[in-house]
Scaffold this active site. Structure first.
Site, PDB file in Angstrom:
ATOM      1  N   ASP A   1      -3.003  -9.960 -21.029  1.00 58.25           N
ATOM      2  CA  ASP A   1      -3.812 -10.794 -20.142  1.00 58.25           C
ATOM      3  C   ASP A   1      -4.914  -9.910 -19.578  1.00 58.25           C
ATOM      4  OD1 ASP A   1      -4.931 -12.187 -17.947  1.00 58.25           O
ATOM      5  OD2 ASP A   1      -3.099 -13.336 -17.676  1.00 58.25           O
TER       6      ASP A   1
ATOM      7  N   ALA B   1       1.703 -24.350 -24.120  1.00 56.27           N
ATOM      8  CA  ALA B   1       0.487 -24.253 -23.302  1.00 56.27           C
ATOM      9  C   ALA B   1      -0.533 -25.302 -23.709  1.00 56.27           C
ATOM     10  CB  ALA B   1      -0.100 -22.852 -23.421  1.00 56.27           C
TER      11      ALA B   1
ATOM     12  N   ASP C   1       5.421 -27.538 -28.171  1.00 57.40           N
ATOM     13  CA  ASP C   1       5.369 -28.703 -27.295  1.00 57.40           C
ATOM     14  C   ASP C   1       3.977 -29.327 -27.294  1.00 57.40           C
ATOM     15  OD1 ASP C   1       6.550 -30.459 -25.305  1.00 57.40           O
ATOM     16  OD2 ASP C   1       5.328 -29.433 -23.810  1.00 57.40           O
TER      17      ASP C   1
ATOM     18  N   GLU D   1      -3.366 -34.769 -30.255  1.00 55.95           N
ATOM     19  CA  GLU D   1      -2.286 -35.508 -29.617  1.00 55.95           C
ATOM     20  C   GLU D   1      -2.759 -36.916 -29.273  1.00 55.95           C
ATOM     21  OE1 GLU D   1      -0.780 -33.318 -26.276  1.00 55.95           O
ATOM     22  OE2 GLU D   1      -0.203 -31.582 -27.477  1.00 55.95           O
TER      23      GLU D   1
ATOM     24  N   HIS E   1       4.931 -32.892 -25.922  1.00 55.93           N
ATOM     25  CA  HIS E   1       4.227 -32.453 -24.708  1.00 55.93           C
ATOM     26  C   HIS E   1       5.063 -32.759 -23.454  1.00 55.93           C
ATOM     27  CE1 HIS E   1      -0.093 -31.379 -23.354  1.00 55.93           C
ATOM     28  NE2 HIS E   1       0.777 -30.957 -22.467  1.00 55.93           N
ATOM     29  N   LEU E   2       6.247 -32.172 -23.432  1.00 52.34           N
ATOM     30  CA  LEU E   2       7.204 -32.410 -22.345  1.00 52.34           C
ATOM     31  C   LEU E   2       7.177 -31.335 -21.264  1.00 52.34           C
ATOM     32  CD1 LEU E   2      10.373 -33.514 -24.386  1.00 52.34           C
ATOM     33  CD2 LEU E   2       8.643 -34.971 -23.326  1.00 52.34           C
ATOM     34  N   GLY E   3       6.240 -30.393 -21.359  1.00 53.46           N
ATOM     35  CA  GLY E   3       6.244 -29.256 -20.451  1.00 53.46           C
ATOM     36  C   GLY E   3       6.352 -29.626 -18.982  1.00 53.46           C
ATOM     37  N   ALA E   4       5.667 -30.690 -18.575  1.00 49.30           N
ATOM     38  CA  ALA E   4       5.673 -31.087 -17.165  1.00 49.30           C
ATOM     39  C   ALA E   4       6.600 -32.266 -16.907  1.00 49.30           C
ATOM     40  CB  ALA E   4       4.255 -31.443 -16.729  1.00 49.30           C
TER      41      ALA E   4
END
Length: 529
Positions: free
Chosen positions: A172, A232, A257, A262, A280-283
Site C-alpha cells: 500500500d 473489493a 465476491d 455485475e 457481491h455479498l461483502g456488505a
C-alpha cells in the site's frame, strides 16, 4: 418540508430516521430498477437515498430539478455520476465506514472456503457422494497472506489474519512503516508480494492505476499453488488470465465476491476448478445494512434540515457563514493536494501544510481535509474531504498544520509539503484578488501558473534547446499548448516546465518527451475545474 426518495432496499430504520428529523420520505425500494419511472418522478424530491441498484446517471440528475443531495448507503459510488451532480450543485454523500468489518469478515470467510474447498465439498456431500479424498485442503496457519491495499478494510483483514497465525505482508503506497508495525504486517513492494504470498487478498479501489493490478504477468510471477481472494472491486484481476491459471493449476484456488461486470450472469471464471463465487455479498449482513442505512439517513437529514455536510464526495464540510470567503481557498487547497498526490509514487509518511496571511485566520481544518483528499485521491478514489483525515491517520500518515501571519509578498499563501520514504516535495499557491487560485512555487522553484484540465509537468536540466525540442514533439502530435510556464533554480540547474495542453496526452507521447535530452521526469496531471 424536505422530501426524500428511497429507491433501493434500505433498512426500515432509515425511514424512521428521516421522519424523526422532520423529513418527508417515500420508500419505493423497487423504483430504482425502473429507469423511466425514476426519471418521471425524481423532480419531486430534494434527496435521493440509494444503494447499488439505482443508477444516478447524468440524465437522471438533469431531470432532478429540486435535488440537493444524493446519499449512497455504502462506500462505492460507481452508480452515481459525481461530475454531473457537482455541475448541478447536488451533494453526493456515502457511508465509507459502515460496512468495513462485514466486508473484511467475508474476505476471511472466502479465504477459508477457498483453502478447504468447502462449497464444492458441500455440494458433493449433499448429492450423496462421499469424496473425502477428493477435497484435500491446506492450512492457513503459518502461510503468507499478501494484502493489496491496507486501508480500513485491508487493515482489519490483516489483523484478523495475524490472529490466525498467518504471516502478513502488505502493499500500500500510503501505508507508513509505523502503521505497518502497529498492524503487525511487513510492508513490501507489489512485485515482492506476488513472489512470496501463499494467499493474496485485494482491498483497493478500482482506479486507472489499480485496474488489472493482478495481471497475466503478475500471476506468472506468483508461487505455484497460490490462492487469490477478491472482495473489493471487479476489474482488479484479469479474469481471463486467472481462468487459464486455475485450469492449468498455476493458481490452486480463487474466491471472488466481485466481477468485472455485475450482475454477473455469465463470467469466464464460472465453472473453473477450485473457485468460490458469491454475488457481491461483502456488505450483506444485517448489522452492516442497518449501520449504513441509519448513517446515510442521518447525514442526508442533517444536510436538508440544518445545512450540515458530512462524508460528501464533492465538497468539504463548511458552514454557510464561512462559505463565500473560504470557497476560493478550497479550490486552491484542492489543486495543491491533487498536484502533489498525482506526483507521489512512493510510500507517503507525512504531510505538512503551512497557512500564511489572511488564510491562516480561516477554517483551516476544512482546508486541510481538502488538501488531504486531493493528495490521497489518485490511489484511493473513494476518499472524500471528511474521511481524508481518518484515512490518513489509519495509514499512519503524520499531518502537520502551521498557521502564521503574513511574512512575504503575498497576502495569503498555502504551502504543501509531501514527505515520502525517498524525498520531500513542496508546492505552494495563493489566491489573487480576482478569486482565482494560482501556483507560485514548485519544489522551491518560483513560477506562476494557473492550472487547466490537462497539465504536462516536466522536470529537466536547464540546457539550451529544450523548449524547442519539446515544442516540436507536441506540434508533430497536433497538441496545442494553452499556457507555458517555466522556472529554474539557477542557470544550468534543475528546471520545471508546466504546460496546459488542449486535449489528452497519450502514453506514447509521454515516452517521446521522456526520451528528450535533459528530461528527468514527465507526468500528465488532470484537474477538475
Amino acid at each position: 418540508m424536505a422530501k426524500v426518495l428511497i429507491s433501493d432496499k434500505l433498512s426500515p430504520t432509515a425511514v424512521q430516521v428521516f421522519k424523526d428529523k422532520g423529513v418527508e420520505v417515500d420508500y419505493l425500494p423497487d423504483l430504482g430498477k425502473d429507469k423511466d419511472k425514476l426519471l418521471e418522478v425524481i423532480g419531486q424530491y430534494d434527496g435521493l437515498a440509494i444503494r447499488s441498484a439505482t443508477k444516478a446517471t447524468e440524465k437522471v440528475i438533469a431531470a432532478a430539478d429540486n435535488l440537493k443531495v444524493i446519499g449512497r448507503a455504502g462506500i462505492g459510488v460507481d452508480n452515481v455520476d459525481i461530475d454531473a451532480a457537482t455541475q448541478r450543485g447536488v451533494i453526493v454523500m456515502n457511508t465509507p465506514f459502515g460496512n468495513s468489518i462485514t466486508t473484511a469478515e467475508h474476505a476471511i470467510a472466502m479465504m477459508f472456503a477457498c483453502a478447504r474447498q468447502i462449497p464444492a465439498a458441500d455440494a458433493s456431500t449433499q448429492q450423496g457422494k462421499w469424496e473425502k479424498s477428493k477435497f484435500m485442503g491446506v492450512e492457513i496457519t503459518n502461510k503468507t497472506l499478501g494484502v493489496i491495499g491496507c486501508g480500513n478494510i485491508g487493515g482489519i483483514v490483516a489483523t484478523r489474519a495475524v490472529g490466525l497465525k498467518m504471516k502478513v505482508i502488505a502493499f500500500d503506497p500510503f501505508l507508513s512503516p509505523e502503521r505497518a508495525i502497529e498492524l503487525g504486517v511487513e510492508k513490501v513492494e507489489l512485485e515482492d508480494l506476488f513472489k512470496r504470498a501463499d494467499f493474496i487478498s485485494l482491498h483497493t479501489p478500482l482506479t486507472d492505476k489499480t485496474r488489472n493490478v493482478v495481471s497475466r504477468e503478475a500471476i506468472a510471477s506468483m508461487k505455484d499453488g497460490v490462492r487469490i481472494i477478491n472482495c473489493a472491486r471487479g476489474g482488479l484481476v484479469d479474469e481471463e488470465a486467472l481462468a487459464e491459471a486455475l485450469k492449468s493449476g498455476k493458481v490452486a484456488g480463487a474466491a471472488f465476491d466481485v466481477f468485472s461486470e455485475e450482475p454477473a450472469k455469465e463470467n469466464v471464471l464460472f465453472g473453473c476448478p477450485n473457485i468460490v463465487c458469491t454475488p457481491h455479498l461483502g456488505a450483506s449482513t444485517s448489522e452492516a445494512q442497518e449501520n449504513v442505512a441509519i448513517q446515510v439517513a442521518e447525514q442526508m437529514a442533517d444536510y436538508l434540515v440544518n445545512g450540515a455536510v458530512s462524508n460528501a464526495l464533492n465538497m468539504p464540510s463548511i458552514t454557510a457563514e464561512e462559505a463565500p470567503r473560504l470557497t476560493p481557498f478550497v479550490k486552491l487547497a484542492e489543486q495543491l493536494g491533487s498536484f502533489a498526490g498525482q506526483l507521489t509514487e512512493t510510500g507517503l509518511k507525512g504531510v505538512r501544510i503551512e497557512y500564511e496571511g489572511q488564510v491562516a485566520d480561516m477554517n483551516t481544518r476544512a482546508l486541510t481535509s481538502v488538501v488531504l483528499s486531493g493528495v490521497l485521491k489518485p490511489l484511493l478514489s473513494s476518499v472524500n474531504m471528511v474521511s481524508a483525515p481518518a484515512v490518513a491517520k489509519d495509514r499512519g500518515i503524520v499531518v502537520e498544520e502551521t498557521r502564521r501571519e503574513q511574512q512575504g509578498a503575498y497576502e495569503n499563501y498555502i504551502r504543501l509539503t509531501i514527505l515520502t520514504e525517498r524525498q520531500e516535495r513542496s508546492v505552494a499557491g495563493t489566491v489573487f484578488s480576482n478569486g482565482k487560485p494560482r501556483i507560485i512555487q514548485i519544489k522551491g522553484i518560483n513560477m506562476e501558473a494557473t492550472l487547466g484540465e490537462t497539465m504536462l509537468y516536466i522536470t529537466n536540466h536547464d540546457k539550451p534547446g529544450f523548449i524547442g525540442r519539446l515544442g516540436t514533439v507536441l506540434g508533430q502530435e497536433a497538441l496545442n499548448i494553452a499556457t507555458f510556464n517555466l522556472g529554474r533554480k539557477e542557470a544550468g540547474d534543475e528546471a520545471i516546465a508546466l504546460l496546459e495542453i488542449d486535449g489528452d496526452v497519450s502514453e506514447p507521447i509521454v515516452k517521446q518527451i521522456e526520451g528528450l535530452e535533459g528530461v528527468v521526469q514527465t507526468k500528465v496531471l488532470k484537474f477538475a475545474l
